[in-house]
Design a protein around this motif. Structure first.
Motif, PDB file in Angstrom:
ATOM      1  N   UNK A 269       0.856  -1.193   0.000  1.00 12.84           N
ATOM      2  CA  UNK A 269       0.000   0.000   0.000  1.00 12.84           C
ATOM      3  C   UNK A 269       0.889   1.239   0.000  1.00 12.84           C
ATOM      4  N   UNK A 270       0.459   2.283  -0.722  1.00 11.51           N
ATOM      5  CA  UNK A 270       1.159   3.561  -0.654  1.00 11.51           C
ATOM      6  C   UNK A 270       1.132   4.108   0.774  1.00 11.51           C
ATOM      7  N   UNK A 271       2.112   4.912   1.123  1.00 10.25           N
ATOM      8  CA  UNK A 271       2.123   5.571   2.421  1.00 10.25           C
ATOM      9  C   UNK A 271       1.042   6.647   2.465  1.00 10.25           C
ATOM     10  N   UNK A 272       0.242   6.642   3.509  1.00 10.76           N
ATOM     11  CA  UNK A 272      -0.759   7.696   3.714  1.00 10.76           C
ATOM     12  C   UNK A 272      -0.070   8.927   4.290  1.00 10.76           C
TER      13      UNK A 272
ATOM     14  N   UNK B 176      -6.108  23.707   7.168  1.00  8.41           N
ATOM     15  CA  UNK B 176      -6.784  22.414   7.193  1.00  8.41           C
ATOM     16  C   UNK B 176      -5.727  21.315   7.102  1.00  8.41           C
ATOM     17  N   UNK B 177      -6.023  20.186   7.707  1.00 11.04           N
ATOM     18  CA  UNK B 177      -5.186  19.008   7.540  1.00 11.04           C
ATOM     19  C   UNK B 177      -5.791  18.167   6.423  1.00 11.04           C
ATOM     20  N   UNK B 178      -5.031  18.029   5.342  1.00 10.55           N
ATOM     21  CA  UNK B 178      -5.514  17.227   4.218  1.00 10.55           C
ATOM     22  C   UNK B 178      -4.858  15.860   4.274  1.00 10.55           C
ATOM     23  N   UNK B 179      -5.655  14.837   4.366  1.00  6.11           N
ATOM     24  CA  UNK B 179      -5.167  13.460   4.462  1.00  6.11           C
ATOM     25  C   UNK B 179      -5.308  12.778   3.098  1.00  6.11           C
TER      26      UNK B 179
END
Length: 250
Positions: free
Chosen positions: A63-66, A117-120
């Motif tokens: 999985x890609x790193x979040x 804002x924190x964009x995840x």
């Protein structure tokens, strides 16, 4: 859980002078692409012959790193009205980041206060990202290119086969009308068509079909043969590095 990945580009014979640089480009571009794609891995091994360029990526993450990024919005004077209520500017900014205005926070930067804002960005499964590797193949540069058939792709020589494996699974993509699969080819005259069940079979099965895919191994064998001749015949061979490099890629 990690897996190994194999990409191979099968070609009509490349000129010897093209091979080393193309192999280096493929390895370097692969590393950069994986890093930009947030996909971790242990190591990359590259291969080249006149008829192929390849990389094996060992222990690639599934999985890609979040990631989470702070995104700066409008100044607080614009984000809130005189009553302290969120303005349309703030609401629009929050909506654009996929969050509620309740998740906005204030932060001062160089004496001015802004909303943030924190964009995840959630990581995708690696298998879904790997087909994008076709753009890395297409981006390899050569000093002389050609086109063939009705294809718009310009490459040093026509692409004849493509291999893409994620563990035992085929990575689906297509370049210039050639679809990826799990079939490679041995030596043009001495070898056969080879079905690959796993990336780590690559070198072994090619050797069984008279192909030494590692250019360093070919150079070592040539030098070993020269040493044996020197011992057998009692003379000294002066090795020309440029000629050695050409011979190993013929």
């Amino acid at each position: 859980m990690t897996k190994h990945v194999l990409f191979e580009i099968g070609l009509e014979e490349l000129p010897a002078r093209f091979v080393d640089d193309a192999e280096k480009q493929l390895k370097d571009k692969t590393k950069e692409w994986l890093q930009e794609s947030r996909i971790t891995f242990d190591s990359i091994k590259s291969f080249s012959t006149p008829r192929r360029l390849a990389v094996i990526i060992e222990n690639i993450a599934d999985v890609q790193t979040t990631i989470e990024n702070e995104v700066r919005g409008p100044q607080i004077s614009v984000a809130k009205d005189e009553n302290g209520e969120w303005t349309k500017a703030a609401i629009g900014f929050a909506r654009g980041q996929g969050i509620s205005v309740d998740d906005l926070f204030e932060k001062t930067v160089k004496g001015k206060t802004y909303v943030f804002a924190i964009k995840r960005i959630e990581g995708k499964p690696t298998y879904e990202v790997l087909p994008e590797f076709q753009k890395i193949i297409s981006s390899i540069n050569f000093s002389s290119n050609m086109r063939w058939g009705t294809n718009s792709l310009r490459f040093a020589r026509p692409i004849r086969w493509l291999v893409g494996l994620y563990g035992p699974e085929i990575i689906p993509f297509e370049i210039a009308g050639v679809k990826s699969g799990n079939v490679t080819k041995g030596h043009r005259y001495l070898g056969e068509q080879i079905v690959l069940n796993h990336p780590l079979e690559y070198e072994v099965k090619l050797k069984e079909n008279f192909v030494i895919a590692d250019s360093k191994d070919r150079e070592r064998l040539i030098l070993q043969g020269i040493k044996e001749l020197e011992t057998e015949r009692g003379f000294q061979v002066i090795v020309d590095d440029a000629l050695l490099n050409e011979v190993k890629n013929l």
